[in-house]
Write a protein that holds these residues in place. Structure first.
Motif, PDB file in Angstrom:
ATOM      1  N   VAL A  87      37.285  49.617  34.027  1.00 26.71           N
ATOM      2  CA  VAL A  87      36.958  50.616  35.059  1.00 26.71           C
ATOM      3  C   VAL A  87      36.521  49.904  36.328  1.00 26.71           C
ATOM      4  O   VAL A  87      36.967  50.250  37.436  1.00 26.71           O
ATOM      5  CB  VAL A  87      35.860  51.585  34.561  1.00 26.71           C
ATOM      6  CG1 VAL A  87      35.426  52.534  35.674  1.00 26.71           C
ATOM      7  CG2 VAL A  87      36.337  52.369  33.349  1.00 26.71           C
ATOM      8  N   LYS A  90      39.392  48.531  38.264  1.00 23.54           N
ATOM      9  CA  LYS A  90      40.263  49.549  38.872  1.00 23.54           C
ATOM     10  C   LYS A  90      39.666  50.143  40.147  1.00 23.54           C
ATOM     11  O   LYS A  90      40.393  50.493  41.070  1.00 23.54           O
ATOM     12  CB  LYS A  90      40.541  50.657  37.855  1.00 23.54           C
ATOM     13  CG  LYS A  90      41.505  51.708  38.351  1.00 23.54           C
ATOM     14  CD  LYS A  90      41.862  52.688  37.261  1.00 23.54           C
ATOM     15  CE  LYS A  90      42.853  53.727  37.766  1.00 23.54           C
ATOM     16  NZ  LYS A  90      43.307  54.614  36.698  1.00 23.54           N
ATOM     17  N   TYR A  91      38.351  50.266  40.206  1.00 24.00           N
ATOM     18  CA  TYR A  91      37.705  50.944  41.323  1.00 24.00           C
ATOM     19  C   TYR A  91      36.800  49.995  42.109  1.00 24.00           C
ATOM     20  O   TYR A  91      36.025  49.247  41.528  1.00 24.00           O
ATOM     21  CB  TYR A  91      36.858  52.116  40.816  1.00 24.00           C
ATOM     22  CG  TYR A  91      37.659  53.187  40.125  1.00 24.00           C
ATOM     23  CD1 TYR A  91      38.373  54.132  40.858  1.00 24.00           C
ATOM     24  CD2 TYR A  91      37.716  53.244  38.737  1.00 24.00           C
ATOM     25  CE1 TYR A  91      39.117  55.112  40.223  1.00 24.00           C
ATOM     26  CE2 TYR A  91      38.451  54.223  38.092  1.00 24.00           C
ATOM     27  CZ  TYR A  91      39.158  55.157  38.837  1.00 24.00           C
ATOM     28  OH  TYR A  91      39.889  56.117  38.194  1.00 24.00           O
ATOM     29  N   GLU A  92      36.888  50.093  43.440  1.00 26.46           N
ATOM     30  CA  GLU A  92      35.974  49.343  44.300  1.00 26.46           C
ATOM     31  C   GLU A  92      34.610  50.011  44.265  1.00 26.46           C
ATOM     32  O   GLU A  92      34.502  51.209  44.030  1.00 26.46           O
ATOM     33  CB  GLU A  92      36.488  49.329  45.733  1.00 26.46           C
ATOM     34  CG  GLU A  92      37.718  48.470  45.942  1.00 26.46           C
ATOM     35  CD  GLU A  92      38.114  48.419  47.404  1.00 26.46           C
ATOM     36  OE1 GLU A  92      37.207  48.250  48.259  1.00 26.46           O
ATOM     37  OE2 GLU A  92      39.307  48.560  47.687  1.00 26.46           O
ATOM     38  N   THR A  93      33.582  49.234  44.535  1.00 28.44           N
ATOM     39  CA  THR A  93      32.229  49.775  44.561  1.00 28.44           C
ATOM     40  C   THR A  93      31.963  50.362  45.943  1.00 28.44           C
ATOM     41  O   THR A  93      31.444  49.696  46.830  1.00 28.44           O
ATOM     42  CB  THR A  93      31.191  48.694  44.221  1.00 28.44           C
ATOM     43  OG1 THR A  93      31.551  48.098  42.978  1.00 28.44           O
ATOM     44  CG2 THR A  93      29.797  49.264  44.110  1.00 28.44           C
ATOM     45  N   ASN A  97      33.721  56.278  45.669  1.00 26.38           N
ATOM     46  CA  ASN A  97      34.106  56.096  44.262  1.00 26.38           C
ATOM     47  C   ASN A  97      32.949  56.390  43.315  1.00 26.38           C
ATOM     48  O   ASN A  97      33.159  56.949  42.233  1.00 26.38           O
ATOM     49  CB  ASN A  97      34.640  54.680  44.026  1.00 26.38           C
ATOM     50  CG  ASN A  97      36.056  54.501  44.516  1.00 26.38           C
ATOM     51  OD1 ASN A  97      36.780  55.473  44.729  1.00 26.38           O
ATOM     52  ND2 ASN A  97      36.461  53.262  44.726  1.00 26.38           N
ATOM     53  N   LEU A 101      33.450  59.167  40.495  1.00 24.51           N
ATOM     54  CA  LEU A 101      33.326  58.805  39.083  1.00 24.51           C
ATOM     55  C   LEU A 101      32.140  59.499  38.422  1.00 24.51           C
ATOM     56  O   LEU A 101      32.214  59.882  37.249  1.00 24.51           O
ATOM     57  CB  LEU A 101      33.231  57.288  38.934  1.00 24.51           C
ATOM     58  CG  LEU A 101      34.516  56.523  39.277  1.00 24.51           C
ATOM     59  CD1 LEU A 101      34.250  55.028  39.342  1.00 24.51           C
ATOM     60  CD2 LEU A 101      35.624  56.836  38.295  1.00 24.51           C
ATOM     61  N   ASN A 112      43.659  59.894  33.464  1.00 23.23           N
ATOM     62  CA  ASN A 112      43.522  58.651  34.229  1.00 23.23           C
ATOM     63  C   ASN A 112      43.633  57.418  33.350  1.00 23.23           C
ATOM     64  O   ASN A 112      44.023  56.355  33.813  1.00 23.23           O
ATOM     65  CB  ASN A 112      42.183  58.612  34.968  1.00 23.23           C
ATOM     66  CG  ASN A 112      42.144  59.593  36.112  1.00 23.23           C
ATOM     67  OD1 ASN A 112      43.167  60.096  36.537  1.00 23.23           O
ATOM     68  ND2 ASN A 112      40.960  59.876  36.608  1.00 23.23           N
ATOM     69  N   LEU A 137      30.455  49.700  37.617  1.00 22.04           N
ATOM     70  CA  LEU A 137      31.185  49.028  38.688  1.00 22.04           C
ATOM     71  C   LEU A 137      30.651  47.628  38.967  1.00 22.04           C
ATOM     72  O   LEU A 137      31.354  46.797  39.541  1.00 22.04           O
ATOM     73  CB  LEU A 137      31.168  49.884  39.953  1.00 22.04           C
ATOM     74  CG  LEU A 137      31.920  51.207  39.861  1.00 22.04           C
ATOM     75  CD1 LEU A 137      31.826  51.971  41.170  1.00 22.04           C
ATOM     76  CD2 LEU A 137      33.372  51.001  39.448  1.00 22.04           C
ATOM     77  N   LYS A 140      32.373  43.744  37.152  1.00 23.97           N
ATOM     78  CA  LYS A 140      33.682  43.162  37.468  1.00 23.97           C
ATOM     79  C   LYS A 140      33.761  41.772  36.875  1.00 23.97           C
ATOM     80  O   LYS A 140      32.817  41.009  36.925  1.00 23.97           O
ATOM     81  CB  LYS A 140      33.888  43.093  38.978  1.00 23.97           C
ATOM     82  CG  LYS A 140      33.972  44.451  39.628  1.00 23.97           C
ATOM     83  CD  LYS A 140      34.391  44.332  41.072  1.00 23.97           C
ATOM     84  CE  LYS A 140      34.382  45.646  41.785  1.00 23.97           C
ATOM     85  NZ  LYS A 140      35.133  46.706  41.183  1.00 23.97           N
TER      86      LYS A 140
END
Length: 141
Positions: A87, A90-93, A97, A101, A112, A137, A140
């Protein structure tokens, strides 16, 4: 004569075993020199160890442990749902977002990450959901 033949065979076998196990002194000293000059590989640190002192990590982990998230998600391995690391990749902080989320955590959803639906968590406050998402997030790789 009968005793010396088995004795010789036994000594030869013993010498072969000793040599195979490192009995040769020249070979073992070369090996130890090689090992001493070879740099040690970098140790891999898990995501949990990497962030264990971060306040976002601590707060989010505490809330996730108090919820049912761990029955479907793990930090670095997929169970039913994606891993937290997937997750995070896939997503920037961004605040956008985090808001999006957090709403998915509260309202649930499907599609998704495959066909298995994520159940809704309507009893979860928006602030708690955001703390959990910030934690995820952060992870990473």
């Amino acid at each position: 004569m009968k005793i010396t033949k088995p004795l010789n065979l036994g000594l030869a076998a013993l010498a072969g075993i000793a040599f195979a196990c490192g009995g040769g002194s020249e070979q073992s000293s070369e090996t130890s020199e090689t090992v001493a000059t070879t740099p040690e590989p970098a140790q891999e640190i898990s995501l949990e160890e990497k962030y264990q002192d971060d306040p976002i990590y601590i707060k989010g982990l505490e809330k996730i442990k108090a919820s049912d998230c761990q029955s479907c998600h793990m930090v670095e391995r997929k169970i039913v749902g994606p891993s937290y690391a997937e997750v995070a990749a896939k997503y920037e902080t961004t605040e956008e977002n985090i808001d999006m989320l957090a709403q998915k955590v509260i309202n649930g959803g499907v599609g998704n990450w495959g066909e298995v639906p994520m159940p809704a968590h309507p009893g979860l406050s928006e602030e708690d959901a955001k703390d959990m998402v910030r934690y995820v997030l952060l992870l990473k790789e």
